[in-house]
Write a protein that holds these residues in place. Structure first.
Motif, short mmCIF file in Angstrom:
data_model
loop_
_atom_site.label_atom_id
_atom_site.label_comp_id
_atom_site.label_asym_id
_atom_site.label_seq_id
_atom_site.Cartn_x
_atom_site.Cartn_y
_atom_site.Cartn_z
N ALA A 205 0.81 -1.21 0.00
CA ALA A 205 0.00 0.00 0.00
C ALA A 205 0.85 1.26 0.00
O ALA A 205 0.31 2.36 -0.13
CB ALA A 205 -0.94 0.00 1.21
N THR A 206 2.16 1.12 0.13
CA THR A 206 3.04 2.28 0.06
C THR A 206 3.42 2.61 -1.39
O THR A 206 4.08 3.62 -1.63
CB THR A 206 4.33 2.05 0.87
N ASP A 207 3.00 1.78 -2.33
CA ASP A 207 3.38 2.00 -3.73
C ASP A 207 2.79 3.28 -4.30
O ASP A 207 3.41 3.92 -5.16
CB ASP A 207 2.91 0.83 -4.60
N ALA A 208 1.60 3.64 -3.87
CA ALA A 208 0.92 4.80 -4.44
C ALA A 208 -0.13 5.31 -3.46
O ALA A 208 -0.68 4.53 -2.68
CB ALA A 208 0.26 4.43 -5.76
N PRO A 209 -0.43 6.60 -3.51
CA PRO A 209 -1.54 7.11 -2.70
C PRO A 209 -2.84 6.45 -3.14
O PRO A 209 -2.99 6.02 -4.29
CB PRO A 209 -1.55 8.61 -3.03
N LEU A 210 -3.79 6.37 -2.25
CA LEU A 210 -5.07 5.74 -2.55
C LEU A 210 -5.75 6.39 -3.75
O LEU A 210 -6.32 5.69 -4.60
CB LEU A 210 -5.98 5.82 -1.32
N ARG A 211 -5.70 7.71 -3.84
CA ARG A 211 -6.36 8.39 -4.97
C ARG A 211 -5.77 7.95 -6.30
O ARG A 211 -6.50 7.83 -7.30
CB ARG A 211 -6.25 9.91 -4.81
N THR A 212 -4.47 7.67 -6.33
CA THR A 212 -3.83 7.21 -7.56
C THR A 212 -4.28 5.80 -7.91
O THR A 212 -4.55 5.48 -9.07
CB THR A 212 -2.30 7.25 -7.40
N VAL A 213 -4.37 4.94 -6.90
CA VAL A 213 -4.83 3.57 -7.11
C VAL A 213 -6.25 3.56 -7.67
O VAL A 213 -6.55 2.86 -8.64
CB VAL A 213 -4.76 2.78 -5.79
N ILE A 214 -7.11 4.34 -7.06
CA ILE A 214 -8.51 4.41 -7.51
C ILE A 214 -8.59 4.92 -8.94
O ILE A 214 -9.34 4.40 -9.76
CB ILE A 214 -9.33 5.28 -6.56
N ALA A 215 -7.77 5.93 -9.27
CA ALA A 215 -7.80 6.49 -10.62
C ALA A 215 -7.35 5.45 -11.64
O ALA A 215 -7.88 5.39 -12.77
CB ALA A 215 -6.89 7.72 -10.69
N GLU A 216 -6.40 4.58 -11.28
CA GLU A 216 -5.88 3.58 -12.22
C GLU A 216 -6.91 2.51 -12.56
O GLU A 216 -6.86 1.93 -13.65
CB GLU A 216 -4.62 2.93 -11.65
N ILE A 217 -7.81 2.21 -11.67
CA ILE A 217 -8.78 1.14 -11.94
C ILE A 217 -10.17 1.66 -12.26
O ILE A 217 -11.09 0.87 -12.47
CB ILE A 217 -8.85 0.14 -10.77
N SER A 218 -10.34 2.97 -12.27
CA SER A 218 -11.65 3.55 -12.56
C SER A 218 -11.90 3.63 -14.06
O SER A 218 -10.96 3.66 -14.85
CB SER A 218 -11.76 4.94 -11.94
#
Length: 218
Positions: A205-218
């Protein structure tokens, strides 16, 4: 469509209880002067296989094996390990981000409530969880989607309004069978190549901020 919630697995994802589980069993075998065979230790489903593990140990020890004493000794050692067990790296930050973004947090675990909630409470995460669903509340364990469907029902949302987070291939399969997108953070005991069906794979979970993760799979 905007998200309403994040649904997390527990064991091995929010907290590294997979490593402590393995360590307690290795430790218990060593109390008998034995080394535990690690191959096949982790099941490809979310059900409880501890009785099979005790049966394997009993066969190795022989007639002197005391199942009650072994269980008591092993779980006491587990509790000592868990007194200092922290959330997995980056999880606290993700929970903080979720709250800041107005996202609800759910836990969907094949483990029972009496295991998950005390560990979350000890780590200071329980008060951040809005909804929980447990393996003892459904008839089938992951890769069956039942526990995810229960979590969605309790959230009162459709699968397109949530994202799941998992650490095992059978967890990914369960989430996707429930209609959820799934981010995998593989635990240390499963080869990375088994996560090809996940929507996104991260090392932690340190790979990317949550907002970035959500944007990648949205």
């Amino acid at each position: 469509m905007p998200l309403d919630a994040l649904i997390f697995d527990f064991d091995g994802l929010l907290m590294d209880t997979e490593t402590t589980l393995l360590e307690t069993w290795r430790w218990e075998w060593r109390q008998h002067g034995l080394e535990m065979p690690v191959e096949g230790f982790f099941a490809d489903h979310g059900g409880d296989v501890n009785e099979q593990r005790y049966a394997l140990l009993a066969a190795a020890v022989g007639e002197s094996f005391d199942r009650t004493a072994s269980h008591s000794r092993r779980t006491a050692y587990r509790d000592v390990l868990h007194e200092r067990l922290e959330p997995a790296p980056g999880i606290r930050d993700w929970f903080d981000e979720a709250r800041a973004q107005g996202l609800r947090i759910a836990v969907a675990s094949s483990s029972p409530e009496h295991w998950v909630h005390p560990n979350l409470a000890r780590a200071g995460l329980l008060d951040r969880v809005d909804v929980s669903a447990f393996g003892n509340e459904v008839e089938a364990h992951k890769p069956d989607p039942a526990v995810y469907l229960l979590a969605l029902a309790r959230l009162g949302i459709t699968p397109d309004r949530a994202v799941a987070f998992e650490d095992t291939p059978h967890g990914v399969a369960a989430a996707q069978a429930a209609g959820l997108r799934c981010v995998a953070i593989p635990n240390a005991y499963v080869p990375l190549e088994r996560f090809g069906k996940a929507d996104l794979v991260l090392a932690s979970a340190t790979d990317a901020p949550l907002r970035t993760v959500i944007a990648e799979i949205s």
